[in-house]
Design a protein around this motif. Structure first.
Motif, PDB file in Angstrom:
ATOM      1  N   LEU A 110      46.340  45.313  37.729  1.00 44.80           N
ATOM      2  CA  LEU A 110      45.586  44.176  38.247  1.00 44.80           C
ATOM      3  C   LEU A 110      44.087  44.440  38.208  1.00 44.80           C
ATOM      4  CD1 LEU A 110      47.903  43.296  41.246  1.00 44.80           C
ATOM      5  CD2 LEU A 110      47.481  41.841  39.252  1.00 44.80           C
ATOM      6  N   VAL A 166      41.828  41.292  38.934  1.00 45.83           N
ATOM      7  CA  VAL A 166      42.561  40.587  39.981  1.00 45.83           C
ATOM      8  C   VAL A 166      42.779  41.536  41.153  1.00 45.83           C
ATOM      9  CG1 VAL A 166      44.738  39.434  40.600  1.00 45.83           C
ATOM     10  CG2 VAL A 166      43.699  39.047  38.349  1.00 45.83           C
ATOM     11  N   HIS A 180      46.357  34.093  40.367  1.00 48.95           N
ATOM     12  CA  HIS A 180      46.308  34.508  38.965  1.00 48.95           C
ATOM     13  C   HIS A 180      47.296  33.692  38.127  1.00 48.95           C
ATOM     14  CE1 HIS A 180      46.513  36.959  35.353  1.00 48.95           C
ATOM     15  NE2 HIS A 180      47.781  37.232  35.597  1.00 48.95           N
TER      16      HIS A 180
END
Length: 334
Positions: free
Chosen positions: A258, A263, A273
């Motif tokens: 991530l 993210v 996302h």
């Protein structure tokens, strides 16, 4: 009921056991990630497909969640004695048999989808297991930053200019434990791949599409990178189960993936996302219930439920909660 599930490895396989219990009469199709696939010792290894197949077929090593139960490692020891590489990826003797048979069938010209079906005739997982594509797709990781110099990649010939290197996802994940920062994650070959036979039909015919608690970047994300799959999924009622609980991955190192795509490691961030254009419902753990009020999740129905898959009853309850949410969100529901 017809259910289609996009699946990675361990988390997806365990979720699927609960799903089969929650919907015993459903027709379940599993679209497996093949971006983790790798050729080792001349054999084609499909970790996620095999983990689903072994788990649902009753042959998985329950403690580690992958590989075969009651495994031995004589072949690996002999290969090491010959100096064969790599020495960082563990394959057991029983597992080798699967990869040998797969490689035989592939060499005879059969596509991966047909090979997977043939292997499943032994294991009878109780679902239809399809690879996302018959075309070769491999997840590669661009590495950069602290730790690269100490990783040994400079000696492997993989290190590039500017303090960067590109490795197969398995080397980053298994050998390096994702400790060297990933600057980029690439689904190599995905743009030119086609969905395997039956994949788009299974999505189109589904009453609901589920995202189990799999890695959103290198499992679900890689499947969605195959042209045609994302659009087909987006047209359906889709419910996802968060792989992040309380700001940490339930299993593995999804946080490293991530971070590579910018993210945050949170249930809300992963839901955002995916976005309302892809998922309709998002199941989070009770400790992440505040995500229901997160403005970044506007347009997504968020529900909280205990998400730790401690045992089969708990996992079945999670799957049932996902199906209940999907039923509420289905077109025509009052």
């Amino acid at each position: 009921m017809r259910i289609t599930v996009l699946a990675g490895g361990v988390g997806a396989a365990r979720f699927l056991r609960g799903l089969k219990q929650a919907a015993p009469d459903a027709e379940i199709t599993v679209i497996g990630n093949t971006g983790d696939d790798i050729t080792l010792f001349g054999l084609r290894v499909c970790p996620d497909l095999d983990t689903v197949m072994y788990t649902l077929g009753g042959g998985i090593d329950e403690e580690q969640g992958w590989g075969r139960a009651g495994e031995t490692h004589h072949v690996r020891a002999e290969l090491a004695a010959y100096g064969a590489s790599p020495d960082w990826f563990t394959l057991g003797d029983k597992d080798f048999a699967t990869h040998i048979r797969r490689s035989q069938l592939l060499a005879a010209g059969q596509p991966l989808s047909a090979v997977t079906e043939a292997l499943c005739q032994r294991w009878r997982p109780g679902v239809r297991l399809l690879p996302m594509s018959d075309d070769p797709v491999e997840t590669h990781v661009v590495l950069a930053g602290p730790g690269l110099a100490d990783s040994g990649l400079a000696d492997s010939g993989l290190a590039g200019s500017g303090g960067r290197a590109v490795v197969h996802f398995q080397e980053w994940w298994v050998r390096l434990h994702a400790e060297v920062p990933a600057a980029e994650i690439i689904a190599s070959g995905a743009a030119d791949a086609e969905p395997a036979p039956g994949v788009l039909d299974a999505i189109g015919a589904a009453d609901v599409v589920l995202f189990p608690p799999s890695n959103p970047v290198v499992s679900i994300g890689t499947i969605l990178a195959v042209p045609g799959i994302r659009a087909a999924v987006a047209a359906k009622t889709v419910v996802g189960v968060s792989p992040i609980i309380g700001g940490a991955p339930v299993r593995g190192m999804a946080d490293a993936c991530l971070t590579a795509i910018g993210v945050a490691t949170s249930a809300a961030a992963v839901g955002a996302h995916y976005g309302p254009g892809l998922i309709d419902g998002w199941l989070v753990d009770d400790q992440d219930k505040a995500a229901a009020d997160d403005p970044d999740l506007a347009g997504i129905e968020v529900r909280a439920h205990p998400l730790y898959m401690r045992d089969l009853p708990a996992t079945t309850a999670i799957a049932r909660a996902a199906l209940d949410l999907a039923a509420e969100l289905a077109p025509g529901h009052p």
